[in-house]
Design an enzyme around this catalytic site. Structure first.
Site, PDB file in Angstrom:
ATOM      1  N   ILE A 185       3.147 -77.146  21.554  1.00 56.45           N
ATOM      2  CA  ILE A 185       2.125 -76.371  22.247  1.00 56.45           C
ATOM      3  C   ILE A 185       2.646 -74.946  22.355  1.00 56.45           C
ATOM      4  O   ILE A 185       3.853 -74.703  22.226  1.00 56.45           O
ATOM      5  CB  ILE A 185       1.770 -76.949  23.641  1.00 56.45           C
ATOM      6  N   ASP A 186       1.755 -74.009  22.558  1.00 57.41           N
ATOM      7  CA  ASP A 186       2.134 -72.598  22.538  1.00 57.41           C
ATOM      8  C   ASP A 186       3.215 -72.287  23.573  1.00 57.41           C
ATOM      9  O   ASP A 186       3.282 -72.917  24.634  1.00 57.41           O
ATOM     10  CB  ASP A 186       0.916 -71.714  22.797  1.00 57.41           C
ATOM     11  N   ASN A 187       4.027 -71.294  23.262  1.00 55.97           N
ATOM     12  CA  ASN A 187       5.098 -70.893  24.182  1.00 55.97           C
ATOM     13  C   ASN A 187       4.558 -70.460  25.541  1.00 55.97           C
ATOM     14  O   ASN A 187       5.179 -70.711  26.575  1.00 55.97           O
ATOM     15  CB  ASN A 187       5.914 -69.744  23.581  1.00 55.97           C
TER      16      ASN A 187
END
Length: 272
Positions: free
Chosen positions: A222-224
């Protein structure tokens, strides 16, 4: 260099001294860049940072002595060791094709070390195609040895995730089983690391928090900047199992905030 091979320490040291010869006994540019990176490195001790600051100040204020050269070369080698630990140094048996932005000197070096005559003399690439020999791998040891003509790529300024040091990782562990770990990923962190930083990531810190002997493996991303739950596999076999579940849409990698009471011992909930 022995028998056409050299380790990382000798490569960096030779580069260091050759640079000094081109700068009329003063060396200010590169150490300043290295200092800027090192001062933000949480893994480096305060003593080493002070040594670097003192070294850079000496470079700026006085001519170099032999002792200063030796100490500075040692500092450079220690810095490279930190980059290797971060996973920021790569090698390939044969240099990949340079980009269109490459300088004339870089193109000439590429042509020199990838000439068919030279490649035929290298035992390390026998039985491999050029494309196979151009595949990059991480350098994992400081004393790893390389043939002349080996391609090295160094990410001098790895992408950093300082928030990893601010998190109470124990409170972020949602569930633990023999096959997986469910982690409530905090925002501002990477799940499994980046191409130049595999240390400052959720998988590494969760492994350290649980005192596991084998590193946790990433099953999905998942995105940072996103906060949510992720599943980290404890074995390669469970990685394959989880990937099959995603392909069959038995598990959907949605991001959400959940409490441990929602899992009901079902790892599929970790990605829903």
């Amino acid at each position: 260099m022995t028998n056409g091979a050299a380790n990382m320490g000798s490569i960096i040291t030779n580069t260091f001294f050759s640079t000094l010869r081109r700068t009329t006994h003063r060396f200010t540019g590169a150490p300043t860049i290295l200092r800027r990176t090192l001062l933000t490195n949480h893994h480096l001790s305060a003593v080493r940072r002070q040594q670097w600051c003192h070294t850079v100040s000496s470079f700026k204020t006085q001519s170099l002595t032999f002792d200063t050269l030796i100490n500075s070369a040692s500092s450079v080698i220690r810095y490279v060791a930190d980059l290797i630990q971060f996973g920021a140094v790569y090698y390939a048996l044969v240099c990949p094709v340079p980009p269109v932005t490459a300088t004339d000197e870089q193109v000439q070096l590429y042509q020199q070390f990838t000439s068919p005559k030279l490649l035929k003399q290298r035992s390390s690439i026998k039985g491999k195609t050029v494309r196979e020999a151009q595949k990059t791998f991480k350098v994992t040891f400081v004393d790893e040895r390389f043939e002349v003509g080996t391609y090295l790529r160094v990410h001098v300024h790895p992408k950093r995730f300082p928030r990893c040091y601010e998190i109470d990782w124990k409170s972020r562990i949602v569930a633990v089983s023999e096959s997986y770990v469910v982690l409530d990923k905090p925002s501002g962190t990477s799940v499994g690391g980046t191409s130049d930083n595999i240390k400052e990531c959720c998988a590494t810190f969760a492994t350290r928090t649980l005192n596991l002997t084998s590193p946790l493996l990433t099953t999905h991303q998942i995105d940072n900047c996103t906060e949510g739950c992720v599943v980290l596999a404890r074995t390669k076999e469970y990685c394959s199992v989880f990937h099959k579940k995603i392909r069959r849409k038995e598990a959907l990698p949605w991001t959400c905030r959940c409490s441990s009471s929602m899992w009901n011992n079902d790892p599929l909930h970790a990605a829903r």
